[in-house]
Design an enzyme around this catalytic site. Structure first.
Site, PDB file in Angstrom:
ATOM      1  CB  THR A  14      -0.937  -0.007   1.212  1.00  0.00           C
ATOM      2  OG1 THR A  14      -0.154  -0.119   2.405  1.00  0.00           O
ATOM      3  CG2 THR A  14      -1.919  -1.172   1.133  1.00  0.00           C
ATOM      4  CE1 TYR A  15       1.424   7.804  -1.923  1.00  0.00           C
ATOM      5  CE2 TYR A  15       1.170   8.380   0.379  1.00  0.00           C
ATOM      6  CZ  TYR A  15       1.559   8.705  -0.895  1.00  0.00           C
ATOM      7  OH  TYR A  15       2.088   9.942  -1.145  1.00  0.00           O
TER       8      TYR A  15
END
Length: 614
Positions: free
Chosen positions: A179-180
């Site tokens: 994820t980010y």
């Protein structure tokens, strides 16, 4: 993060007005950095141009970060080691059961006291007068945010913060595997709960994670108390693998290492606590008490994700050994097989590594190891997770700090800048931490952009006025002793170390400060003048590609009588010198791609050093 998540987001678009407070905070941060940095740098560069060669870069975030490193370096330089003694003994309950202990667990004592204890104990017999066993439990670590990931990768692999961020960004953008990464949260929002088991199942399709993933998927009820917290998730949640199958064979070496950290941390947090048995032993000989402490992993719990298993015997860990602690009984007699006094010296504070500096930036300079307390301090840190790596690289680029292996060392220039600023608020980690806290309040609607920017303008005005007072400051120049050619004193100036002054041209001997992107410190130049070469490699040189390397130096006089500092290495004598990348500074391999460039002055054309300084 996934096609489904993006589709759901577009189906639930939010009005732009909801983002106005976020915009106000971001714009305020950007403008504050520009206003403070531009004005302070101009004022300092103008007032100190007689003292420093080039600009004196100051900034709202970089200066307090430099202050942490520079002040630590001054503590180290001022430190005077003091001797102390420990008494260590080896005991035998029988031939097969031996262990070691230290007097009062490693109490520091004077030499005469240590000698007296050794005389009392040597060749004697003692007894185990205390034997305690206690259960200890260790919780799994919280999920990663960017800073904790960078710190862990630096500790394990020697990766710079920039290198870890680059690998994480590739995992996010190219491989769609995590994820980010530029997140400051270590928690997941409640809407991620349905994603946990499917994500674990997909991660477990790779054999190295299958056992840990099977455990998570098999749980009837996930332990979410330390994982899910909507209040501690702002723009982005903690790092975790994405809900998709990943081809690990397509990942590079750095990416594999970072993915492995993220995947294991994600799986481990849903495992039970690790359980240890702590044993504390006190052995008394002639009224002198020796202490030993051992710890055994009884239930691996979350540590099984990292390949650790329960241990059948105790392992001694307090007396510096790596031996197994045998079965012992309280009251049994033991023989002193060996005893000695050990001379030690007090150690200076440790230099910052990128891991410890990132930690200090996160908590505004406060030395905090506890994960829960660190979480509470996050709103008061220096910079943001997305900017901290760039700040460290900026300080290296402007020659304020340099890498020495994994350590970060303040240069003479960096130390001088902080000395000149003294107690100015710009050097305070607490000040910029308070500003970050206020920017967070602007996001929440509890403070306003006009109020914050007004305070920034006032602070900038006061800072320029303070810097204006530096115009008459004289920088004390180092005297390196007699010139090896003419005997006059060699004095430091802006660009080099020379026996030349305005009043006395001397013989023209000079050693220029800058070589291959590094400012040569006084200690290195003194060694070159005294012996003609350095005994150990000097760190922090940089080729044109930006890759760092270390090398020994030598001072030579050419046929024209000019003195030059050259690299004293085999590769430097080749037709196309290729310095090896500094693995210790950059991790398992140097930052960047390709081979290191030929090492030349300032990373440009080969050096042609003139005889006299300007």
């Amino acid at each position: 993060m996934t096609r489904k998540a993006i589709q759901e987001a577009f189906e639930r678009l939010r009005p732009g007005t909801e983002m106005q407070r976020l915009e106000a905070a971001a714009r305020s941060r950007s403008e504050a950095d520009w206003v403070v940095g531009m004005n302070a740098t101009r004022a300092a560069s103008i007032r100190l141009r007689a003292a420093f060669d080039g600009a004196v870069s100051l900034g709202r975030v970089q200066t307090p970060t430099l202050a942490l490193v520079a002040r630590r370096e001054e503590e180290i330089r001022a430190f005077k080691p003091e001797p102390y003694w420990l008494v260590e003994a080896a005991f035998e309950a029988d031939e097969s059961r031996a262990y070691r202990g230290r007097y009062l667990g490693g109490k520091r004592i004077p030499e005469d006291r240590a000698a007296a204890i050794v005389a009392d104990v040597e060749g004697g017999t003692g007894a185990i007068t205390k034997l305690e066993k206690k259960e200890e439990r260790e919780l799994p670590q919280l999920l990663y945010d960017l800073t904790s990931l960078q710190r862990h990768a630096n500790t394990l692999f020697g990766f710079s913060a920039r290198r870890t961020l680059a690998a994480a960004q590739r995992l996010y953008e190219e491989h769609k595997a995590i994820t980010y990464p530029r997140t400051s949260s270590r928690f997941l929002p409640s809407d991620q709960i349905p994603e946990i088991k499917p994500t674990a199942e997909l991660v477990g399709r790779d054999a190295r994670y299958s056992k840990a993933a099977e455990y998570v998927v098999s749980l009837d009820r996930l332990p979410l108390g330390r994982v899910v917290n909507d209040k501690k998730v702002a723009d982005h949640h903690a790092l975790m693998p994405t809900r998709s199958e990943h081809d690990l064979d397509r990942m590079g070496s750095d990416e594999l290492k970072v993915y492995d950290l993220v995947a294991k941390r994600f799986l481990a947090i849903f495992h039970p606590e690790a359980v240890f048995e702590r044993t504390r032993v006190e052995t008394t000989v002639a009224d002198h008490v020796f202490r030993t402490s051992g710890r055994r992993l009884v239930e691996a719990g979350w540590k099984s994700v990292y390949g650790e298993e329960a241990q059948p015997e105790q392992r001694e860990d307090d007396s510096g050994g790596d031996q197994l602690l045998p079965r012992l009984e309280q009251g049994e007699s033991v023989r002193v097989a060996e005893v000695a006094s050990l001379r030690k010296e007090t150690q200076p504070p440790r230099r910052f590594t990128e891991a410890s500096l990132l930690g200090a930036m996160e908590t505004a300079g406060k030395d905090i190891d506890d994960a829960e307390l660190r979480e509470a301090m996050k709103d008061s840190g220096i910079g943001t997770p997305a900017t901290r790596a760039a700040i460290i690289e900026r300080l290296i680029d402007v020659a304020y700090i340099e890498r020495d292996g994994r350590a970060l060392v303040a240069t003479d220039k960096g130390i001088q800048v902080i000395r000149l600023l003294g107690a100015h608020p710009l050097t305070s980690p607490q000040l910029t931490g308070d500003w970050e806290h206020r920017l967070g309040l602007i996001e929440q609607g509890e403070d306003s952009r006009p109020s914050f920017m007004a305070d920034i303008a006032k602070f900038t005005t006061e800072t320029v006025q303070e810097l204006d007072k530096l115009k008459d400051v004289k920088i004390e120049r180092a005297n390196l002793g007699p010139c090896p050619v003419c005997g006059r004193d060699v004095i430091e100036n802006r660009k080099g170390y020379s026996c030349w002054t305005k009043d006395d041209p001397g013989c023209g001997f000079v050693i220029w400060k800058k070589k291959a992107g590094k400012i040569l410190p006084v200690s290195v130049v003194k060694e070159l003048m005294a012996t003609g070469k350095t005994a150990k490699p000097v760190t922090g040189f940089k080729g044109r590609s930006g890759r760092t390397f270390r090398a020994k130096l030598k001072l030579e006089q050419n046929d024209e009588g000019k003195w030059r500092v050259e690299f004293d290495e085999d590769w430097a004598r080749e037709a196309r010198p290729q310095p090896p990348a500094d693995d210790a500074a950059n991790g398992a391999a140097a930052d960047g791609d390709g081979d290191a460039d030929a090492a030349t002055a300032d990373g440009g054309a080969p050096e042609r050093e003139p005889q006299k300084t300007a």
